[in-house]
Design a protein around this motif. Structure first.
Motif, PDB file in Angstrom:
ATOM      1  N   SER A 165       0.761  -1.231  -0.063  1.00 31.53           N
ATOM      2  CA  SER A 165      -0.157   0.023  -0.075  1.00 31.53           C
ATOM      3  C   SER A 165       0.932   1.235  -0.087  1.00 31.53           C
ATOM      4  CB  SER A 165      -0.978  -0.168   1.225  1.00 31.53           C
ATOM      5  OG  SER A 165      -0.187  -0.181   2.387  1.00 31.53           O
ATOM      6  N   LEU A 166       1.915   1.302   0.754  1.00 35.90           N
ATOM      7  CA  LEU A 166       2.986   2.329   0.734  1.00 35.90           C
ATOM      8  C   LEU A 166       3.707   2.603  -0.670  1.00 35.90           C
ATOM      9  CD1 LEU A 166       4.524   4.363   2.085  1.00 35.90           C
ATOM     10  CD2 LEU A 166       6.082   2.567   2.639  1.00 35.90           C
ATOM     11  N   GLN A 167       3.785   1.464  -1.315  1.00 37.53           N
ATOM     12  CA  GLN A 167       4.501   1.547  -2.622  1.00 37.53           C
ATOM     13  C   GLN A 167       3.533   2.171  -3.518  1.00 37.53           C
ATOM     14  OE1 GLN A 167       6.091  -2.233  -3.946  1.00 37.53           O
ATOM     15  NE2 GLN A 167       6.793  -2.520  -1.836  1.00 37.53           N
ATOM     16  N   LEU A 168       2.234   1.788  -3.538  1.00 38.43           N
ATOM     17  CA  LEU A 168       1.239   2.305  -4.371  1.00 38.43           C
ATOM     18  C   LEU A 168       1.021   4.019  -4.293  1.00 38.43           C
ATOM     19  CD1 LEU A 168      -1.395  -0.431  -4.315  1.00 38.43           C
ATOM     20  CD2 LEU A 168       0.098   0.100  -6.273  1.00 38.43           C
ATOM     21  N   VAL A 169       0.864   4.290  -2.912  1.00 40.72           N
ATOM     22  CA  VAL A 169       0.883   5.902  -2.751  1.00 40.72           C
ATOM     23  C   VAL A 169       2.014   6.614  -3.169  1.00 40.72           C
ATOM     24  CG1 VAL A 169       0.695   7.411  -0.728  1.00 40.72           C
ATOM     25  CG2 VAL A 169      -0.535   5.379  -0.443  1.00 40.72           C
ATOM     26  N   ILE A 170       3.199   5.975  -2.837  1.00 39.80           N
ATOM     27  CA  ILE A 170       4.287   6.629  -3.553  1.00 39.80           C
ATOM     28  C   ILE A 170       4.272   6.776  -4.977  1.00 39.80           C
ATOM     29  CG2 ILE A 170       6.944   6.504  -3.693  1.00 39.80           C
ATOM     30  CD1 ILE A 170       5.973   7.344  -1.029  1.00 39.80           C
ATOM     31  N   ALA A 171       3.954   5.537  -5.809  1.00 40.88           N
ATOM     32  CA  ALA A 171       3.881   5.581  -6.870  1.00 40.88           C
ATOM     33  C   ALA A 171       2.778   6.573  -7.598  1.00 40.88           C
ATOM     34  CB  ALA A 171       3.534   4.196  -7.513  1.00 40.88           C
ATOM     35  N   LEU A 172       1.739   6.730  -6.903  1.00 40.24           N
ATOM     36  CA  LEU A 172       0.631   7.629  -7.394  1.00 40.24           C
ATOM     37  C   LEU A 172       1.231   9.168  -7.018  1.00 40.24           C
ATOM     38  CD1 LEU A 172      -2.707   6.058  -6.146  1.00 40.24           C
ATOM     39  CD2 LEU A 172      -1.729   6.240  -8.469  1.00 40.24           C
ATOM     40  N   LEU A 173       1.995   9.441  -6.134  1.00 42.69           N
ATOM     41  CA  LEU A 173       2.607  10.643  -5.938  1.00 42.69           C
ATOM     42  C   LEU A 173       3.678  11.135  -7.095  1.00 42.69           C
ATOM     43  CD1 LEU A 173       3.232  10.790  -2.111  1.00 42.69           C
ATOM     44  CD2 LEU A 173       1.601  12.175  -3.492  1.00 42.69           C
ATOM     45  N   ILE A 174       4.139  10.019  -7.375  1.00 41.40           N
ATOM     46  CA  ILE A 174       5.311  10.179  -8.395  1.00 41.40           C
ATOM     47  C   ILE A 174       4.546  10.605  -9.728  1.00 41.40           C
ATOM     48  CG2 ILE A 174       7.131   9.089  -9.953  1.00 41.40           C
ATOM     49  CD1 ILE A 174       7.772   7.325  -7.514  1.00 41.40           C
ATOM     50  N   ILE A 175       3.491   9.891 -10.369  1.00 43.60           N
ATOM     51  CA  ILE A 175       2.821  10.096 -11.221  1.00 43.60           C
ATOM     52  C   ILE A 175       2.151  11.461 -11.339  1.00 43.60           C
ATOM     53  CG2 ILE A 175       0.757   9.268 -12.744  1.00 43.60           C
ATOM     54  CD1 ILE A 175       1.435   6.179 -11.808  1.00 43.60           C
ATOM     55  N   PHE A 176       1.596  11.818 -10.200  1.00 38.29           N
ATOM     56  CA  PHE A 176       0.823  13.123 -10.234  1.00 38.29           C
ATOM     57  C   PHE A 176       1.866  14.196 -10.451  1.00 38.29           C
ATOM     58  CE2 PHE A 176      -3.008  11.339  -8.209  1.00 38.29           C
ATOM     59  CZ  PHE A 176      -3.798  12.085  -9.089  1.00 38.29           C
ATOM     60  N   GLY A 177       3.299  14.059  -9.624  1.00 41.33           N
ATOM     61  CA  GLY A 177       4.391  15.012 -10.016  1.00 41.33           C
ATOM     62  C   GLY A 177       4.859  14.993 -11.339  1.00 41.33           C
ATOM     63  N   GLY A 178       4.939  13.964 -11.723  1.00 42.76           N
ATOM     64  CA  GLY A 178       5.535  13.759 -13.113  1.00 42.76           C
ATOM     65  C   GLY A 178       4.627  13.970 -14.545  1.00 42.76           C
ATOM     66  N   LEU A 179       3.294  14.256 -14.325  1.00 38.91           N
ATOM     67  CA  LEU A 179       2.366  14.571 -15.383  1.00 38.91           C
ATOM     68  C   LEU A 179       2.550  15.851 -16.001  1.00 38.91           C
ATOM     69  CD1 LEU A 179      -0.980  12.830 -14.746  1.00 38.91           C
ATOM     70  CD2 LEU A 179       0.289  12.286 -16.471  1.00 38.91           C
ATOM     71  N   GLY A 180       2.835  16.797 -15.045  1.00 38.92           N
ATOM     72  CA  GLY A 180       2.873  18.247 -15.562  1.00 38.92           C
ATOM     73  C   GLY A 180       1.846  19.026 -15.052  1.00 38.92           C
ATOM     74  N   PHE A 181       1.992  20.430 -14.647  1.00 44.01           N
ATOM     75  CA  PHE A 181       0.751  21.046 -14.100  1.00 44.01           C
ATOM     76  C   PHE A 181      -0.347  21.426 -15.237  1.00 44.01           C
ATOM     77  CE2 PHE A 181       4.152  21.961 -11.319  1.00 44.01           C
ATOM     78  CZ  PHE A 181       3.578  21.233  -9.975  1.00 44.01           C
ATOM     79  N   PRO A 182       0.161  21.871 -16.236  1.00 40.19           N
ATOM     80  CA  PRO A 182      -0.659  22.088 -17.562  1.00 40.19           C
ATOM     81  C   PRO A 182      -1.565  20.832 -17.999  1.00 40.19           C
ATOM     82  CG  PRO A 182       1.304  23.068 -18.076  1.00 40.19           C
ATOM     83  CD  PRO A 182       1.425  22.071 -16.985  1.00 40.19           C
ATOM     84  N   ILE A 183      -1.042  19.648 -17.882  1.00 48.80           N
ATOM     85  CA  ILE A 183      -1.811  18.350 -18.043  1.00 48.80           C
ATOM     86  C   ILE A 183      -2.840  18.145 -17.177  1.00 48.80           C
ATOM     87  CG2 ILE A 183      -1.325  16.122 -18.649  1.00 48.80           C
ATOM     88  CD1 ILE A 183      -0.039  17.959 -20.733  1.00 48.80           C
TER      89      ILE A 183
END
Length: 606
Positions: free
Chosen positions: A335-353
């Protein structure tokens, strides 16, 4: 003897006739806050202070408090009399109220009462002065952001210089005795500061055992400011306290990828708010994932949660554990790994996206809401998702799906062998996410198979999306290159996607970024193998790709690098964060117009 009322009126008139006095107070408060900040750094940066020094510091804070209080009252009086209504006045009024309350607590309440009540003790201690120092410094410095817009430097040059300044500042802070349990060399402090500011995650020393809580807080601050960019923070606070202007909007337009000048301020506030909200939610979820662990495993669960949430969202990859997420106590915390992965994805998508996708989802939710409850249809809006968003989302989804499947097939009997089927799926998904500039690892990277290492190199090189906190050549650049190849194969003279034609400028930039990235990575590999010939070529290549793409993954050679090799990796991290093309734009003089054309001549390519 003149009456007191007449003397008071004449004093007010005299003060109103001194327009330079408010500006002088501004400068005085800035200098005082800088002095207070230096004194604070001296106090927290050195381990042992003599008794006489502690008394001297305490007296300085008291004097600082009174001087700032009088200066703020006088400046607010002058500005209100002159009819100035700037946003900072509201916050200065709140600050003055707190300072007056502190005076009441200090001089009119019994000391025993302030010692027994924590809130009153805060007003009676130096902690309030610390807050005042940082607040005044922040407000006064934010006013100087107007000088950026008047500078002869172009935005690209200021962008590069801001990172250099932040790296230099971070290096100095990490060299403070209180930042480390044992002193570190200058090159290691520079390496860690660059890695934190460039949100890379490569470390030449173990942050968990070398840095004190103060040092870890400094690293976290560098990650946060470096992830969003110091100019973003400076402009945010400048607009927040002083208001926006046309110059500030024009200056921030390219950085925020916002074409509408009227939306610059709103976009800037949305970026800061989105970042803080997602990081706060992420920290809360990380904290929940740690509840089953004993207190002896992770004593400071709150600080651990905050640190890893910010590090994950900023795609930094720093951890307060020596083995990172590969540590046995959390290695199988899926569960911790999934939370960290989602945070990484949100940070890496780009704010305009993210904002464009949110607008699209909100519109369709409103349509469903109106149709179900009010039995009416909203007006149809065409193309709520722009081409940039579609390209990034599709490319990101393809990379995640393909990366997860390949990682699972390649490593299910290797590094994932100790996990259950669910654990292998989560581990494969995490293994596909983290090379996209994040830097966390839940497996032993040194044990990865050769095909997986090649997959990692590709994912690291592509990286995150544009206008995000991640690095790499970016997903849109990779997508444009693929589309251009397909168009050339079909014999087209232009690139078309989703019934839109991509401009030639974007195609030229994409291939320039690709070529420059390969040149920098190739040069880094060549120099590191030259300085450290005993290291394996595969490990050096992995390290160089990771540094330029600001990923932070390593197969374990970072601490073994010689000083020249560390300098090479530092340069690679810096170039990967600011962008080689951005650096060239800042160094070379831009051609304004081309009023001529030479005759065309064909060059043989194949």
């Amino acid at each position: 003897m003149p009456p007191k009322k007449k003397v008071h009126s004449s004093l007010i008139v005299t003060l109103q006739q001194l327009p330079w006095l408010a500006e002088a107070i501004d400068r005085f408060l800035l200098y005082m806050s800088v002095l207070g900040l230096l004194v604070f750094l001296y106090e927290v940066g050195f381990r042992e202070l003599a008794a006489g020094e502690e008394v001297l510091l305490h007296n300085f804070y008291h004097g600082f408090f009174l001087v700032v209080l009088v200066s703020l009252i006088l400046r607010m009086f002058l500005l209100l009399k002159k009819g100035v209504r700037r946003p900072s006045l509201i916050f200065e009024g709140i600050l003055l109220a707190f300072m007056v309350l502190a005076l009441v607590v200090r001089f009119f309440l019994d000391n025993s009462l302030t010692r027994t009540h924590s809130l009153l003790h805060f007003f009676d201690s130096d902690h309030l002065v610390y807050l005042i120092i940082f607040y005044v410094f922040l407000v006064e410095l934010s006013k100087k952001t107007l000088l950026f817009y008047r500078s002869a430097l172009n935005p690209a040059q200021l962008f590069v210089l801001s990172f250099l300044f932040l790296i230099a500042l971070g290096t100095g802070l990490l060299l403070l005795p209180q930042a480390t349990y044992q002193s570190i060399s200058f090159i290691d402090a520079l390496f860690i500061a660059t890695s934190a500011v460039c949100v890379t995650g490569l470390v030449s020393v173990d942050p968990a055992t070398v840095f004190t809580p103060t040092g870890q807080a400094i690293v976290l601050l560098l990650i946060q400011v470096g992830g969003l960019g110091i100019m973003t923070f400076a402009s945010f606070f400048g607009i927040f306290f002083q208001g926006s202007s046309i110059k500030s909007a024009l200056f921030m337009k390219d950085w925020l990828s916002e074409d509408n000048l009227g939306q610059i301020t709103r976009t800037l506030f949305k970026i800061i708010a989105f970042t803080l909200v997602v990081e706060a939610i992420g920290a809360f979820l990380v904290f929940l994932c740690l509840q089953d662990l004993p207190a002896t495993a992770i004593p400071e669960k709150v600080s651990f949660s905050i640190f890893h949430a910010i590090s994950a969202f900023c795609n930094a990859g720093f951890s307060t554990l020596s083995l990172g997420l590969y540590d046995p106590i959390i290695r199988q915390n899926y569960s911790l790994q999934l939370v960290i992965a989602l945070l990484i994805i949100f940070g890496g998508l780009g704010f305009p996206i993210v904002f464009n996708t949110f607008r699209y989802l909100r519109y369709h939710l409103n349509r469903i809401y109106s149709r179900v409850l009010f039995k009416k249809k909203l007006d149809h809006k065409a193309r709520l998702l722009n081409i940039n968003t579609l390209l990034v989302l599709i490319t990101t989804a393809v990379l995640l799906v393909v990366g997860t499947v390949l990682y699972f097939l390649l490593e299910k009997e290797n590094t994932l062998a100790e996990h259950s089927l669910y654990g292998k799926v989560v581990g494969a998904f995490f293994g596909a996410v983290t090379p996209r500039t994040a830097g966390f690892n839940t497996v032993n990277l040194a044990a990865l198979s050769a095909p997986t290492i090649l997959l990692y190199l590709l994912l690291m090189w592509i990286g995150a999306s544009p206008a995000s906190v991640g690095g790499g050549i970016k997903t849109s650049t990779f997508a444009i290159a693929i589309l251009n190849i397909i168009s050339l194969a079909k014999g087209k003279d232009r690139v078309e996607v989703f019934r839109r034609e991509l401009p030639q400028e974007s195609i030229h930039k994409a291939f320039a970024v690709i070529l420059l990235s390969l040149l920098v990575i190739g040069l880094a590999v060549f120099l590191v193998t030259l300085f450290d010939p005993q290291l394996e070529l595969t490990a050096v290549a992995f390290e160089s790709f990771s540094a330029f793409a600001t990923v932070g993954l390593t197969v374990g050679i970072t601490s073994l690098l010689s000083v020249p090799s560390k300098v090479v990796i530092i340069c690679a991290m810096f170039l990967g964060r600011v962008g080689t093309l951005t650096l060239l734009v800042g160094l070379l003089q831009k051609v304004k117009t081309l009023r001529y054309r030479y005759p065309k001549e064909t060059i043989i390519i194949t």
